[in-house]
Scaffold this active site. Sequence first.
Site, short mmCIF file in Angstrom:
data_model
loop_
_atom_site.label_atom_id
_atom_site.label_comp_id
_atom_site.label_asym_id
_atom_site.label_seq_id
_atom_site.Cartn_x
_atom_site.Cartn_y
_atom_site.Cartn_z
N ASP A 269 -2.78 1.73 6.40
CA ASP A 269 -2.52 1.67 6.04
C ASP A 269 -2.00 0.17 5.74
O ASP A 269 -2.26 -0.52 4.66
CB ASP A 269 -1.82 2.03 5.45
CG ASP A 269 -1.52 3.52 5.53
OD1 ASP A 269 -2.80 4.53 4.83
OD2 ASP A 269 -0.62 4.44 5.51
N ASP B 249 0.45 -1.32 -0.02
CA ASP B 249 -0.18 -0.18 0.10
C ASP B 249 1.10 1.12 -0.05
O ASP B 249 1.85 0.90 0.76
CB ASP B 249 -0.87 -0.02 1.02
CG ASP B 249 -1.60 1.52 1.27
OD1 ASP B 249 -2.98 1.21 0.22
OD2 ASP B 249 -1.79 2.23 2.04
N GLU C 207 -2.05 -1.39 -5.70
CA GLU C 207 -3.77 -0.49 -6.18
C GLU C 207 -3.24 -0.13 -7.58
O GLU C 207 -2.20 0.78 -8.03
CB GLU C 207 -3.72 0.30 -5.71
CG GLU C 207 -4.10 -0.03 -4.49
CD GLU C 207 -4.78 0.78 -2.95
OE1 GLU C 207 -6.35 1.19 -2.35
OE2 GLU C 207 -4.17 1.86 -2.96
#
Length: 455
Positions: A388, A213, A306
């Site tokens: 996170d 992340d 992501e």
Amino acid sequence: MIVTQAYRFALDPTERQVGALLRHAGAARVAYNWALARVKANLSQREAEKSYGIEDLTPSFGWSMYSLRKAWNQAKNDVAPWWAQCSKEAYTTGLDQLATGLRNWSDSRNGGRKGRPMGFPRFKSKHKAVKSCRFTTGVIRLEGRTHVVLPVLGRIRTHESTRKLARRIENGTARIKSATVRLDAGRWYVSFSVEVERSDPTPRRPDAVIGVDLGVKTLAVFSDGRPPVENPKHYDHALRKLRRLSRTVSRRAGPDRRIGRHPSKRWLRANDQRNKVHHRIADLRRDGIHKLTTELAREYGTIVVEDLNVAGMVKNRRLARVVSDAGFGEIRRQLAYKTVWNGGRLEVADRWFPSSKTCSHCRAVRPKLPLRVRTFTCGHCGLIIDRDENAALNLASLVKRHVAGSGPETRNGRGADRKTGPGPAGGYEASTSHRPPGRIRRGPLPSDGQIPEIH
């Protein structure tokens, strides 16, 4: 496995060689500007003839690199009588750059190119254009560990050892395809495009899956419990020095096109000092990202990140500077090719996957989670975890559930009913219009392990 890899080395040319390098870069610029003028004149002539209703139009001027090079060879004696002083590759460099720019502009207009609209190529300035030249033919080789040999330019000493590339060439596992010389931050560099034969690599943990992340406060948080990577914020740390140097530059007599004023020597020296700080920031950022991505690619078999909307993030005036300084796009770009080099794979979660708003324990989804809230608290199972870290766990579990064949991994947290399986690396990070978030029904976890439905 054969891959194309770049090797970049700093050069230590003599004053005479610096003149030759500048001459080659100037030759590329001259050929580019000449061909662009011909193309624009041809387009203007055809447009004028169309406006007058003339049916027999002037033949169009070819835009391909081969057509441009043929036209240049026919006119070079009149345009550049000194053309024999430089390698033919210098003129081919400029013509190839123009052909690429025209093709991108045409594809952008016709819808064949993704991303922002491409503008029509513009003329290159002698003082502002990047000074570079690319060699694809002729004598291109390494000589020992401290010299390179290029066409016409001859033997040039390198500032650093070339043993890494020389060893591969001696072993027969590398072949130089092209070389590009470029002036960057006041120093000349040579970059070799090399075809490298790599043995089939395997990560140290081929079956391990890690979710990464990326964020502003903490650059990278991982799903396997390893220590997070703090954001070094190189630009913020150098901001005070940059402000002082920028004030010094503003007090000097700089260039002014309106009155035709050229910059003073003092302005040029002050501007060089400021540019050195900017280049150092870029070098520090690049070095840190390379170390991070190399370590991850060599360790894990599967890495999940992501699909961040970086282009949309930098439009936010409050986040633009820190997002640009973090280098999210560069991290993903390096992971894309380094995972291939090391025998792993990179999985990219869908942009609308609610990794931060989903509970990593019970899979319940929160309707809202502002950026100021740094701790995720689940109202269903009572889990309290760092925001996170929770997102990283969700990214890793996304691939695990996908591999296990559990069906659709999630429902979209913003109201779109779609699957959110991991996708291949790459793609275009463009801005996307936002839709109002839907309402999330809270309740017990369904028996199939999916996230609760959206109503």
